[in-house]
Scaffold this motif. Sequence first.
Motif, PDB file in Angstrom:
ATOM      1  N   ILE A   1     -31.306 -28.891 -22.542  1.00 17.41           N
ATOM      2  CA  ILE A   1     -31.341 -30.355 -22.491  1.00 17.41           C
ATOM      3  C   ILE A   1     -32.103 -30.903 -23.693  1.00 17.41           C
TER       4      ILE A   1
ATOM      5  N   PRO B   1     -35.969 -36.924 -20.338  1.00 15.11           N
ATOM      6  CA  PRO B   1     -35.841 -36.880 -18.878  1.00 15.11           C
ATOM      7  C   PRO B   1     -34.605 -37.618 -18.366  1.00 15.11           C
ATOM      8  N   PHE B   2     -34.305 -38.742 -18.981  1.00 16.36           N
ATOM      9  CA  PHE B   2     -33.137 -39.515 -18.533  1.00 16.36           C
ATOM     10  C   PHE B   2     -31.846 -38.754 -18.812  1.00 16.36           C
TER      11      PHE B   2
ATOM     12  N   GLY C   1     -31.526 -35.576 -19.308  1.00 12.34           N
ATOM     13  CA  GLY C   1     -31.524 -34.384 -18.466  1.00 12.34           C
ATOM     14  C   GLY C   1     -31.153 -34.699 -17.033  1.00 12.34           C
ATOM     15  N   THR C   2     -31.674 -35.819 -16.527  1.00 10.75           N
ATOM     16  CA  THR C   2     -31.347 -36.205 -15.155  1.00 10.75           C
ATOM     17  C   THR C   2     -29.864 -36.511 -15.028  1.00 10.75           C
TER      18      THR C   2
END
Lengths: 236, 153
Positions: free
Chosen positions: A67, A85-86, A88-89
């Motif tokens: 990611i 994080p976004f 990856g989420t």
Amino acid sequence: MLTNFAALEVGQHLYWQIGNIRLHGQVFLTSWILLGALLVFISLGTKKMENDPKGLQNLLEFLWDYIRDLARTQIGEKVYRDWMPFIGTLFLFVFVSNWGGALIPWRLIKLPSGELGAPTADINTTIALALLVSLSYFYAGLSNKGWRYFEYYVHPTPIMLPFKILEDFTKPLSLSFRLFGNILADELVVGVLVFLVPLILPIPVMFLGLFTSAIQALIFATLAAYYIGEAVEEHH
Amino acid sequence: MLAFNLFGATEGGLFDINATLPLMAIQVVALTYILNSLFFKPVGKVVEKREKFVSNNIIEAKNKLSEVKKLEADLLTQLQSARTEAQRIVSEAEAESEKLYKEALELANNEANASKEKARLEIESQTSVARDQLSKQADDLSELIVNRLILEK
């Protein structure tokens, strides 16, 4: 034949009524099960982090690295950390939803109406994801460059202005419909084949479906990252 | 209300858009925060700590390697100078021993010459002594012969 096809219950939903609000219950049910499994998996993998990774931690670190590479190549060295994080989420959510929808025999669970399946085969989910991407790239552009973000609309020449504005609409549209269409089509193809020839023949299509599911997750995350990268990119 | 429908159908359909959309969006945003604190931050911390550790070790190893190379070069020059020094000492010692040998040889030669000379002188003197005696005896003998001849007449 058409009546049999209708047995696949396309466009049927399990409605939940909360006050005036109506929800597609099956989408939330499957997403909670899949996300619960994902969170359990991740908690198990990060429970005992060691400098010398073993087992699950290894897999999670590989995923993290994957990611990070995706976010870094698309968004760029400077701000990829904020958006990792976004991205990856998005990747994990779409991937888990697609694979969960394809791998778990949801059909065995009978609902009063509609059927369980990949949460990403519902247009609401994909539009929600696509709109989140739109909001994030606007936010990324504005927070990184302020009003200068709008230079992007006239960047090579002002002639681009209408096209760039149009892009703001086509981006979420294409993102949501690509994912929705691919996953729904895969579910339908597998459903029809299982219905027509219940043995052997659906298996290659199921594998193809797994492949499509993984690719769609990657495409969605990559495009989201690319749009954010495009918004924060400095033009010289 | 949030519930609206793109295609005018009152119930169901593939494109039935309703409150599922915003709730799903909220769910995904919540998931982002949960995954950030549960997955991205901790794993990132461990991975980056390790990457730092590895790169630090690499830098350290490179420093050590350059130090080793420097020391090696130092040692090499030291070895070189030691070698030339050793060569110098060896050649000096050789010259010294050559000198001593020559001196000793000369001394021995001189001694030998001296004793030879002495022996020659001694031989000479004894020869002359012997010759003197011999001539004296010859003289005596001739005198004796002469006296005998004279006495017989």
